[in-house]
Write a protein that holds these residues in place. Structure first.
Motif, short mmCIF file in Angstrom:
data_model
loop_
_atom_site.label_atom_id
_atom_site.label_comp_id
_atom_site.label_asym_id
_atom_site.label_seq_id
_atom_site.Cartn_x
_atom_site.Cartn_y
_atom_site.Cartn_z
N ARG A 1 0.83 -1.21 0.00
CA ARG A 1 0.00 0.00 0.00
C ARG A 1 0.87 1.26 0.00
O ARG A 1 0.52 2.27 -0.63
CB ARG A 1 -0.93 0.01 1.21
N ASN A 2 1.96 1.23 0.70
CA ASN A 2 2.79 2.43 0.81
C ASN A 2 3.59 2.70 -0.46
O ASN A 2 3.83 3.86 -0.81
CB ASN A 2 3.76 2.30 2.00
N GLU A 3 4.03 1.66 -1.14
CA GLU A 3 4.93 1.84 -2.27
C GLU A 3 4.21 1.82 -3.63
O GLU A 3 4.59 2.54 -4.54
CB GLU A 3 6.00 0.74 -2.26
N ASN A 4 3.17 0.98 -3.75
CA ASN A 4 2.51 0.81 -5.04
C ASN A 4 1.37 1.82 -5.19
O ASN A 4 0.19 1.48 -5.19
CB ASN A 4 1.97 -0.62 -5.18
N ILE A 5 1.74 3.09 -5.27
CA ILE A 5 0.76 4.15 -5.44
C ILE A 5 1.20 5.05 -6.57
O ILE A 5 2.37 5.11 -6.95
CB ILE A 5 0.59 4.97 -4.12
N GLU A 6 0.21 5.76 -7.09
CA GLU A 6 0.48 6.71 -8.17
C GLU A 6 -0.19 8.03 -7.81
O GLU A 6 -1.41 8.11 -7.67
CB GLU A 6 -0.06 6.19 -9.51
N LEU A 7 0.62 9.06 -7.64
CA LEU A 7 0.12 10.36 -7.22
C LEU A 7 0.16 11.33 -8.38
O LEU A 7 1.05 11.27 -9.23
CB LEU A 7 0.97 10.90 -6.06
N PRO A 8 -0.81 12.27 -8.44
CA PRO A 8 -0.77 13.28 -9.50
C PRO A 8 0.41 14.22 -9.29
O PRO A 8 0.79 14.54 -8.18
CB PRO A 8 -2.11 14.01 -9.33
N ALA A 9 1.00 14.63 -10.40
CA ALA A 9 2.18 15.51 -10.35
C ALA A 9 1.87 16.91 -10.83
O ALA A 9 2.76 17.64 -11.24
CB ALA A 9 3.30 14.89 -11.17
N GLY A 10 0.60 17.30 -10.82
CA GLY A 10 0.22 18.65 -11.23
C GLY A 10 -0.36 18.66 -12.62
O GLY A 10 -0.87 17.67 -13.13
#
Length: 482
Positions: A92-101
């Motif tokens: 859960r902590n590593e396999n994420i994708e966050l928006p970069a703007g």
């Protein structure tokens, strides 16, 4: 927002009360696996079929969605002091994708995302899930077997022995089954020309075939009913000319009913066609009543066709309008029923009421006009015309005219009238006998009503009878672990 993280987001869709799929298309490929077919269908095909008019939902049946499958080795985990919770937390902590703007221009805004670190099975195997006392990094590949697979491996879908993916199309509640199926087949032909090599979409199950077949059967029944009605009229009137009057009113009334169908926004379906089939016997009644009254005045009063048509239709007009209003008052309220029954039978009731209304109008306008032109003259009229033509004729010729008039009059009671005259006598005798025992018949009527009420309670009830559509589905549930 109160749903747990593991829960799927709620999915809200507006569809018909029946979620049956009207059309199934099968997607196959020679060089692709089922997960690859599923991914292609979801990415490129679902949207193309979803935008068609009347389509409510496009579902992918028998597909397998890509997923990274991890089989944990409990012995390796115990040796390193790790638990399932530790592995889950690391994922859960590593396999994420966050928006970069985002990047904005004067007209367009682009979303920016950073690629996640885990793209394939090897990346997941290198994921650090813990550390030993000596600082050694414990990776997921040390305690588990990692493979790219699908979320569910226990299900499969095959057609003719070939693994494939189904594309099911459901229609909207107000859409036409035949029209939606036709558009889907056209889109299938268009998509087949753009698919990768070795991939093809074939048709599997099509419920519109049954609908088209049922409508064709109803249309044939419609013409058979018209033919039988005209034949019965011809048998009893025994005159082709007289038969033309009510026979013409049937197609005119039915064709005019399409004005109401169009005005109400209905379609040509099983219920509107059923209403037209049942209306055939009703729309001809008014024309027969008007015709018989015109014929009666010609026979009894010796009136000409034109005078009898005018006076006969005027004399019977109130009765025709009254019977029509009674029928309309019976059927129109059905159109205002609520729920599924109202939805089903409103088109049937309003179409039938429109057909009856138009038949009354035709019976009081077209029928007298036709009768005044095509009805055969009666014997008295023929004799009268012959007498006028021969007023200046010699006496011998006049005697011949009188003799021919007597012969014409005798034709009114020829052998063709004997069966009908016998039936009339039998009916009159039965009617006289019944009127003398009216209380007995009232008692029998009460017993029939009571028996009908008892039988109604005993008969099994269901929403709609099952119909044989020539297709069946078999769903097999195997035991656990099968």
């Amino acid at each position: 927002d109160n749903f747990p993280v593991e829960a799927d987001p709620p999915d809200i869709a507006k569809e018909d009360s029946s979620e049956d799929t009207i059309l199934w298309l099968n997607l196959t490929a020679e060089n692709m696996t089922v997960p690859e077919l599923t991914d292609y269908a979801r990415r490129y095909l679902v949207d193309q079929f979803s935008v068609l008019d009347g389509v409510a939902r496009v579902r992918v049946g028998g597909g397998k969605v890509y997923a990274m499958r991890i089989w944990l080795d409990r012995n390796s985990m115990a040796a390193r002091g790790l638990t399932v919770t530790d592995v889950e937390q690391a994922l859960r902590n590593e396999n994420i994708e966050l928006p970069a703007g985002s990047i904005e221009s004067s007209d367009i805004q682009f979303r920016v995302r950073t690629e996640r670190n885990f793209q394939n099975a090897d990346d997941f195997r290198r994921l650090v899930v813990g550390a030993g006392d000596d600082g050694y990094l414990i990776r997921l590949g040390d305690i588990a077997r990692v493979e790219l697979g699908s979320t569910e491996e226990r299900g499969f879908f095959r057609g003719n022995g070939v693994s494939m993916v189904g594309i099911g199309i459901s229609k909207q509640s107000t859409a036409n089954v035949i029209e939606v199926a036709r558009l889907a087949k056209q889109q299938r032909d268009i998509v087949n020309r753009t698919l990768p090599e070795g991939m093809i979409i074939r048709q599997s199950y099509d419920s519109s075939v049954f609908v088209e077949g049922a409508i064709n059967e109803v249309v044939k029944t419609l013409f058979i009913a018209i033919g039988l009605v005209v034949l019965v009229i011809l048998v009893f009137l025994r005159s082709v000319r007289a038969t033309l009057v009510p026979a013409v009113t049937v197609p005119i009334s039915l064709v005019a009913s399409f004005i109401a169908i169009y005005a109400f926004g209905f379609t040509i379906n099983m219920f509107t066609l059923l209403a037209l089939v049942l209306a055939i016997g009703m729309v001809v009644d008014d024309a027969i009543i008007v015709l018989e009254n015109i014929h009666r005045r010609m026979q009894e009063y010796g009136e000409s066709r034109l005078v009898a048509a005018y006076r006969g239709s005027r004399q019977i007009a109130f009765a025709v309008v009254a019977t029509t209003l009674v029928l309309i008052a019976v059927f129109v309220p059905i159109g205002f029923m609520q729920g599924d029954l109202g939805r089903l039978f409103s088109e049937f009731a309003l179409t039938l009421a429109a057909a009856v209304a138009f038949s009354s109008l035709v019976a009081l306008t077209v029928s007298p006009a036709l009768a005044s032109k095509i009805l055969p003259d009666t014997a008295s009229n023929k004799a009268e015309k012959s007498a006028k033509k021969n007023q200046q004729a010699p006496s011998g010729q006049a005697q011949e005219v009188a003799a021919s008039a007597d012969n014409i009059k005798s034709l009114q009671h020829n052998d063709t009238d004997k069966p009908l005259t016998g039936l009339q006598k039998i009916y009159g005798q039965i009617l006289s006998f019944s009127l003398r025992l009216r209380w007995l018949w009232l008692l029998i009527l009460a017993l029939i009503c009571t028996g009908s009420a008892w039988l109604y309670q005993q008969l099994p009830q269901e929403y709609a009878p099952k119909e044989d559509r020539g297709a069946f589905f078999v769903i097999v549930h195997g035991p656990e672990g099968a």
